[in-house]
Scaffold this active site. Structure first.
Site, PDB file in Angstrom:
ATOM      1  N   SER A  21       0.825  -1.212   0.000  1.00 26.35           N
ATOM      2  CA  SER A  21       0.000   0.000   0.000  1.00 26.35           C
ATOM      3  C   SER A  21       0.858   1.260   0.000  1.00 26.35           C
ATOM      4  O   SER A  21       1.865   1.352   0.696  1.00 26.35           O
ATOM      5  CB  SER A  21      -0.891  -0.004   1.236  1.00 26.35           C
ATOM      6  OG  SER A  21      -1.662   1.167   1.272  1.00 26.35           O
ATOM      7  N   LYS A  45      -3.729   2.223  -2.124  1.00 24.08           N
ATOM      8  CA  LYS A  45      -3.349   3.311  -1.227  1.00 24.08           C
ATOM      9  C   LYS A  45      -4.192   3.342   0.048  1.00 24.08           C
ATOM     10  O   LYS A  45      -5.390   3.057   0.026  1.00 24.08           O
ATOM     11  CB  LYS A  45      -3.551   4.612  -2.032  1.00 24.08           C
ATOM     12  CG  LYS A  45      -3.199   5.896  -1.330  1.00 24.08           C
ATOM     13  CD  LYS A  45      -1.717   6.067  -1.106  1.00 24.08           C
ATOM     14  CE  LYS A  45      -1.470   7.042   0.049  1.00 24.08           C
ATOM     15  NZ  LYS A  45      -0.218   6.800   0.762  1.00 24.08           N
ATOM     16  N   VAL A  71       3.926  11.014   3.985  1.00 19.82           N
ATOM     17  CA  VAL A  71       2.781  11.370   3.153  1.00 19.82           C
ATOM     18  C   VAL A  71       1.563  11.632   4.040  1.00 19.82           C
ATOM     19  O   VAL A  71       0.849  12.620   3.854  1.00 19.82           O
ATOM     20  CB  VAL A  71       2.496  10.259   2.125  1.00 19.82           C
ATOM     21  CG1 VAL A  71       1.163  10.517   1.418  1.00 19.82           C
ATOM     22  CG2 VAL A  71       3.637  10.175   1.117  1.00 19.82           C
ATOM     23  N   CYS A 130       0.467   3.084  10.617  1.00 15.82           N
ATOM     24  CA  CYS A 130       0.984   4.231   9.869  1.00 15.82           C
ATOM     25  C   CYS A 130       1.660   5.211  10.822  1.00 15.82           C
ATOM     26  O   CYS A 130       1.029   5.740  11.732  1.00 15.82           O
ATOM     27  CB  CYS A 130      -0.119   4.953   9.111  1.00 15.82           C
ATOM     28  SG  CYS A 130       0.554   6.335   8.149  1.00 15.82           S
TER      29      CYS A 130
HETATM   30  C1  LIG Z   1       5.585   6.727   0.143  1.00 16.98           C
HETATM   31  C2  LIG Z   1       5.024   5.589   0.933  1.00 16.98           C
HETATM   32  C3  LIG Z   1       3.690   5.583   1.269  1.00 16.98           C
HETATM   33  C4  LIG Z   1       3.147   4.547   2.023  1.00 16.98           C
HETATM   34  N1  LIG Z   1       1.810   4.549   2.331  1.00 16.98           N
HETATM   35  C5  LIG Z   1       1.293   3.515   3.039  1.00 16.98           C
HETATM   36  C6  LIG Z   1      -0.092   3.444   3.331  1.00 16.98           C
HETATM   37  O1  LIG Z   1      -0.872   4.292   2.907  1.00 16.98           O
HETATM   38  N2  LIG Z   1      -0.562   2.420   4.076  1.00 16.98           N
HETATM   39  C7  LIG Z   1       0.284   1.433   4.539  1.00 16.98           C
HETATM   40  O2  LIG Z   1      -0.181   0.515   5.206  1.00 16.98           O
HETATM   41  N3  LIG Z   1       1.587   1.449   4.261  1.00 16.98           N
HETATM   42  C8  LIG Z   1       2.107   2.460   3.523  1.00 16.98           C
HETATM   43  N4  LIG Z   1       3.453   2.460   3.232  1.00 16.98           N
HETATM   44  C9  LIG Z   1       4.298   1.380   3.744  1.00 16.98           C
HETATM   45  C10 LIG Z   1       4.527   0.297   2.689  1.00 16.98           C
HETATM   46  O3  LIG Z   1       3.316  -0.304   2.323  1.00 16.98           O
HETATM   47  C11 LIG Z   1       5.491  -0.771   3.221  1.00 16.98           C
HETATM   48  O4  LIG Z   1       4.944  -1.364   4.376  1.00 16.98           O
HETATM   49  C12 LIG Z   1       6.848  -0.201   3.563  1.00 16.98           C
HETATM   50  O5  LIG Z   1       7.218   0.745   2.596  1.00 16.98           O
HETATM   51  C13 LIG Z   1       7.947  -1.260   3.675  1.00 16.98           C
HETATM   52  O6  LIG Z   1       8.137  -1.940   2.483  1.00 16.98           O
HETATM   53  P1  LIG Z   1       9.298  -1.561   1.407  1.00 16.98           P
HETATM   54  O7  LIG Z   1      10.564  -1.487   2.167  1.00 16.98           O
HETATM   55  O8  LIG Z   1       9.239  -2.640   0.383  1.00 16.98           O
HETATM   56  O9  LIG Z   1       8.915  -0.227   0.842  1.00 16.98           O
HETATM   57  C14 LIG Z   1       3.984   3.489   2.444  1.00 16.98           C
HETATM   58  C15 LIG Z   1       5.322   3.488   2.079  1.00 16.98           C
HETATM   59  C16 LIG Z   1       5.859   4.508   1.327  1.00 16.98           C
HETATM   60  C17 LIG Z   1       7.321   4.463   0.964  1.00 16.98           C
END
Ligand SMILES: Cc1cc2nc3c(=O)[nH]c(=O)nc-3n(C[C@H](O)[C@H](O)[C@H](O)COP(=O)(O)O)c2cc1C
Ligand SMILES: Cc1cc2nc3c(=O)[nH]c(=O)nc-3n(C[C@H](O)[C@H](O)[C@H](O)COP(=O)(O)OP(=O)(O)OC[C@H]3O[C@@H](n4cnc5c(N)ncnc54)[C@H](O)[C@@H]3O)c2cc1C
Ligand SMILES: Cc1cc2nc3c(=O)[nH]c(=O)nc-3n(C[C@H](O)[C@H](O)[C@H](O)COP(=O)(O)OP(=O)(O)OC[C@H]3O[C@@H](n4cnc5c(N)ncnc54)[C@H](O)[C@@H]3O)c2cc1C
Ligand SMILES: Cc1cc2nc3c(=O)[nH]c(=O)nc-3n(C[C@H](O)[C@H](O)[C@H](O)COP(=O)(O)O)c2cc1C
Ligand code: FES
Ligand code: FES
Lengths: 303, 259, 303, 259
Positions: A21, A45, A71, A130
């Site tokens: 997400s 999202k 964000v 979050c």
């Molecule tokens: C820009 C951004 C926005 C994110 N928005 C959400 C969100 O709306 N809801 C959520 O549960 N996680 C959100 N995440 C977390 C990601 O879903 C994920 O758990 C986290 O980035 C770790 O994984 P990664 O290292 O592969 O990015 C967001 C991450 C990023 C970088």
């Protein structure tokens, strides 16, 4: 060709690769780059009952093989999602989960109720982790009583798959996972971002408008792997591993640690078709190691 | 052309001065239309300190040779690494991204105002505007004459005016100090500007006073470049907009800083 | 030349650059590479009352701009330190702190009592945050009551500077910091390593013999910065920032976040004289920004 | 010579076969004595996936030109990046590290047994032993003839025997299958070995049976290379020892795996 299909509780995935997400928009943004239908599923999202502007700019800071974001759940609200975005997603033939968030339990419930009405949304991912919102969000995910309150409340109104997304900013993630399981989670996804901070030494200011933000990317993979492994020993519901997955090898590590599926986050920014490469890479790995099915390696860490 | 990610071959790398490079990148595929104002997001290999892609305006497009050029000012590890890319090697490029400057249906009198590396997004705009018979004037501001490396190209497409902070070329001072920004400004139908934020704000304010349409091309720190991370917001009168998809070009009246 | 000297409670440092325990041996190993006396101070290897073999091999895994270790406090014990190592350290003209660890409160006390007798050891760093030992270690550092128990017990027997080293593997580091302050800590150092894990996808085995280990290096800097900033708002005793510091800019960020001094860890492995470059870099920064003293930037983050 | 960190200039980079490179690195300073068995810890620049230094045996030393050579087998990102280092560039090198093989006071009959990239640590040893009038025999095992790239050098210092797993050169099989490891072994006063752990274990066991002194050079995963991280331990009869300072050379009877 190995069998990549996997059931995460009652969620049937054609392969174990999902998108995280906040890193995959609503899928539509990726149509130019790849065939979204090839994925096991997508998590759209973070969605709240009321529209949210999110935090002020700047919202992003690059770090050592990672990034911070703040964000703050910018989205147009669950109603807008249902009326304006959902119809565009019905073209997809893959699982679509909505990441549900809120500042109060009532908001979580209201949002989940709306999503519950959308036939082609196969599940929700309950975001109690979050780090970028002032109220609610991570606060719900860092103590057992509050996890129990929000998870069981949403469980009452949401009737399809409910995946609960855990926060890594905790002392004992196993205990919190047990609370979520006990309160009705069908599966758990982990990890959300780690709370971090970046400073510009020249201007002597925090880089993010919110001072702190959520850390993602390769930097956090060791922590994510450890937490998946720890939680896999604590609960018996299936896990979805998230955190710094950039390629098939990273994904395999999460399966071995106990994840039934994975989500790719930040890597989508660098290579929007990375998920397809990961699916192919998992298949090659299974073939090379003579496994017939992805299920053969889940939790398959030799000690 | 739809967004794509390709390994583009560096077929030339011109060092324009101490810290400016012009890279010409060749696509293996036929290029489709890329509009002025759009940008490309380049992957920086081999740098432990650069994780995300780096955005650069598409400086020019050559549809015959299927190349795009990017104009790079070295300011940190990413731009320094890209500036050093040897001819013959490949840069993984996501492009074309973002919206573009409005091309008027009928020829008009248009003033382009560029500052610093912001001039990069105005080059292909100047070319297309002049091709479509618009009357193009180009005002470029820089710190010093040595930084004004692309004047020759601009003069093919219109009348070029310059300002330098140290007075080594053209009017001494900022672009807003140039005579053309005074009473003469009324002659223009439109202003398009790209450069440091304070410059663009000042230009937009003057444009607003004189009721001239003004489009600005914003920069922002970007994680994705194609509208999914929601990191790159601009505050507009309609709320937060993504610079990478709703922009980088905005009508200045849309922006909150304008009001 | 700016004034780099700083008092961390009653510990007088000629400059704010120290070395982190477990990454600088006893200083002696660096004599070939640099002049150890130029440092503000050194914290020697984790010391326990009884000799410890540490964990089995393998003890190290490289990660994205970081590393995991599971050394497990290998050391020859406090007596050996006092009789065999301490005499060799008396040649140094800088602060030497001993990192004190234990499996029980009695062990902490016994170890601190021995170190208390060593004149030229200016202080101890109480390690209640080691993630690599089966008993004690981090367990002490993750709850307020246990922090209070161990810190106040050692406080009774140790009469010079007592710095308490906090674990980052917690939900609320501010609360734990307060417990340490309340129980008699003179200063706090943070962070110790984050609990992580690495898996070899090819052999399908954990890379570390202990499965999990402690993550250090640039990858953790955003988390460390955030924690220093959070703790600086929670307590009034001075802080020593640790985590992924590779250069002077990183160090400056920690000062701005509220640290009065810093410790350099993993960076010593890559460049054994990096600390000297950091001292010089801090001086240049202060001069360039027209500050007379390091104290001018401590906690100096503009909001 | 005391431990130091220097930027050494790559003055040659020989690609020996598909995945083996011999790099010659020049010091700006006069080299002092480096002993056979010691190693260097090389920093890998420009690789986001390589964080720590990478250890390599010092293959040979040229005190006239102040160069050391390292023999690199590509197995991962670090060795691949180092193998590609262009001549003229610099590699940040920490050296010389570790202890060294024992050089007997009186000339003896010595058998060196190397496998894979382990032969690297035996080259300068062979040279010094032969210079000091020892009678040197060298047994080298490899997967296939193509991997036996350094035989020419060894033959300058002693009699060379080979085994290959596929039988393409010398005895087919492992080094332990070679005739010399049978009854002939009794002629040797000492065995020095470096290579894959299973090979060294097998050699050490045979040496023990025949009561021949055996020194082995161990590999290990290292974070520092100079005794401060305590990551690189070997289990010895005296407890955990650091391979980077107490080793890499150990008398095989010291090691737990020997018992
Ligand atoms: C820009 C951004 C926005 C994110 N928005 C959400 C969100 O709306 N809801 C959520 O549960 N996680 C959100 N995440 C977390 C990601 O879903 C994920 O758990 C986290 O980035 C770790 O994984 P990664 O290292 O592969 O990015 C967001 C991450 C990023 C970088
Ligand atoms: C749509 C768009 C088009 C662009 N077009 C061009 C172009 O044509 N030519 C060109 O040279 N540059 C252009 N830029 C800016 C360019 O992307 C940045 O200079 C580059 O990302 C810096 O990377 P770096 O690794 O060298 O610097 P970093 O190490 O990332 O940053 C160095 C310093 O510069 C600051 N910084 C970084 N990026 C920006 C930014 N976008 N705005 C303000 N400060 C910043 C950082 O905060 C830091 O202090 C454009 C940016 C955008 C968003
Ligand atoms: C004292 C010493 C001397 C050495 N001398 C030489 C030499 O002269 N020539 C040479 O080619 N190599 C030598 N090595 C081995 C060399 O250091 C490794 O091959 C190198 O570190 C691998 O780096 P990489 O980034 O390419 O591989 P990585 O990406 O780090 O590793 C690739 C794979 O190889 C495994 N691996 C990595 N290092 C080792 C190791 N030391 N032992 C076993 N498996 C390992 C990893 O677990 C991984 O599966 C020596 C090692 C030591 C400790
Ligand atoms: C190999 C290794 C051994 C360590 N041993 C100790 C120790 O004995 N006691 C301790 O308090 N911290 C120990 N640490 C933690 C460091 O002192 C430091 O807190 C941590 O590495 C984070 O800083 P860095 O990112 O600069 O390395 C060790 C770290 C490493 C990498
Ligand atoms: S950079 Fe990601 S939305 Fe604009
Ligand atoms: S590698 Fe650090 S002690 Fe040997």
């Amino acid at each position: 060709m190995a069998d990549l299909s996997i059931k995460v509780h009652n969620l049937e995935l054609k392969n174990p690769v999902m998108t995280a997400s906040g890193t995959f928009g609503y899928g539509l943004e990726f149509d130019d780059f790849m065939d979204v239908n090839l994925l096991g599923g997508i998590v759209v999202k973070g969605t709240t009952i009321h529209p949210r502007q999110g935090n002020a700019y700047p919202r992003m800071a690059e770090t050592a093989l990672g990034m911070l974001n703040s964000v703050g759940l910018q989205n147009k609200g669950a109603h807008y999602f249902a009326t304006d975005i959902y119809p565009k997603l019905t073209k997809y033939k893959t699982n679509i989960l909505v990441n549900v968030s809120g500042s109060t339990i009532e908001e979580y419930i209201a949002c989940a109720e709306i999503i519950n009405e959308l036939d082609l949304i196969t599940g929700i991912e309950l975001n109690i982790s979050c780090p970028n919102v002032k109220e609610g969000g991570m606060a719900f995910g860092t103590s057992c009583p509050s996890i129990e309150a929000v998870v069981s409340a949403v469980r009452k109104v949401y009737h399809k798959t409910m995946m609960v997304k855990l926060s890594p900013n905790v002392t004992n993630i196993g205990e919190l996972a047990k609370s979520a399981e006990f309160s009705g989670a069908d599966s758990l996804s982990l990890i959300n971002t780690l709370l971090g901070m970046a400073i510009d030494a020249e201007t002597r200011k925090p880089i993010l408008s919110t001072i702190t933000g959520g850390l993602s990317g390769p930097a956090i993979k060791p922590i994510a792997l450890r937490m998946v492994w720890e939680v896999s020993k604590a609960v018996s519901i299936p896990l979805v591993g998230i955190g710094g997955i950039m390629n098939a090898t990273d994904a395999i590590e999460f399966f071995l640690a106990g994840a039934s599926a994975i989500q790719v986050g930040t890597a989508n920014y660098l290579d929007p078709s990375v998920t397809i490469k990961i699916i192919d890479g998992i298949d090659s790995y299974l073939n090379r190691h003579k496994f017939n099915s992805i299920t053969d390696i889940i939790g398959g860490l030799h000690m | 052309m739809r967004k794509t990610v390709l390994n583009l071959k560096v077929i030339s790398n011109l060092q324009l001065n101490d810290d400016h490079h012009l890279l010409e990148l060749q696509s293996p595929d036929q290029l489709e239309t890329i509009n002025p104002g759009q940008f490309a997001n380049l992957l920086v290999d081999h740098s432990p300190s650069v994780f995300l892609r780096r955005p650069f305006s598409i400086y020019s497009v050559d549809y015959l040779n299927n190349t795009i050029s990017v104009f790079i000012k070295e300011i940190g590890d990413g731009t320094r690494a890209l500036g050093k890319t040897p001819v013959g090697s490949f840069i993984n490029t996501m492009f074309p991204l973002g919206n573009s400057f409005t091309i008027p249906d009928e020829p008009q009198r248009i003033l382009l105002i560029g500052g610093g590396s912001g001039v990069a997004s105005l080059m292909s705009l100047a070319q297309i505007l002049s091709k479509k018979s618009n009357e193009v004037s180009i005002l470029i501001g820089a710190r010093s004459a040595v930084d004004l490396v692309e004047l020759g190209h601009f003069s093919k497409y219109g009348t070029v005016y310059t300002t330098t902070e140290d007075g080594t070329l053209g009017t001494k001072g900022y672009v807003t100090n140039h005579l053309i920004m005074g009473d003469q400004l009324a002659q223009f139908d439109r202003i398009y500007t790209c450069g440091p934020e304070p410059m663009m704000k000042a230009v937009a304010l003057i444009a607003k006073e004189k009721a001239i349409i003004c489009e600005v091309s914003l920069e922002n720190s970007m994680a994705c470049g194609f509208g999914v991370c929601l990191c790159c917001i601009a505050e507009t009168i309609d709320g937060h907009k993504c610079v990478c998809t709703d922009g980088p070009v905005f009508n200045s009246t849309q922006l909150k800083w304008q009001i």
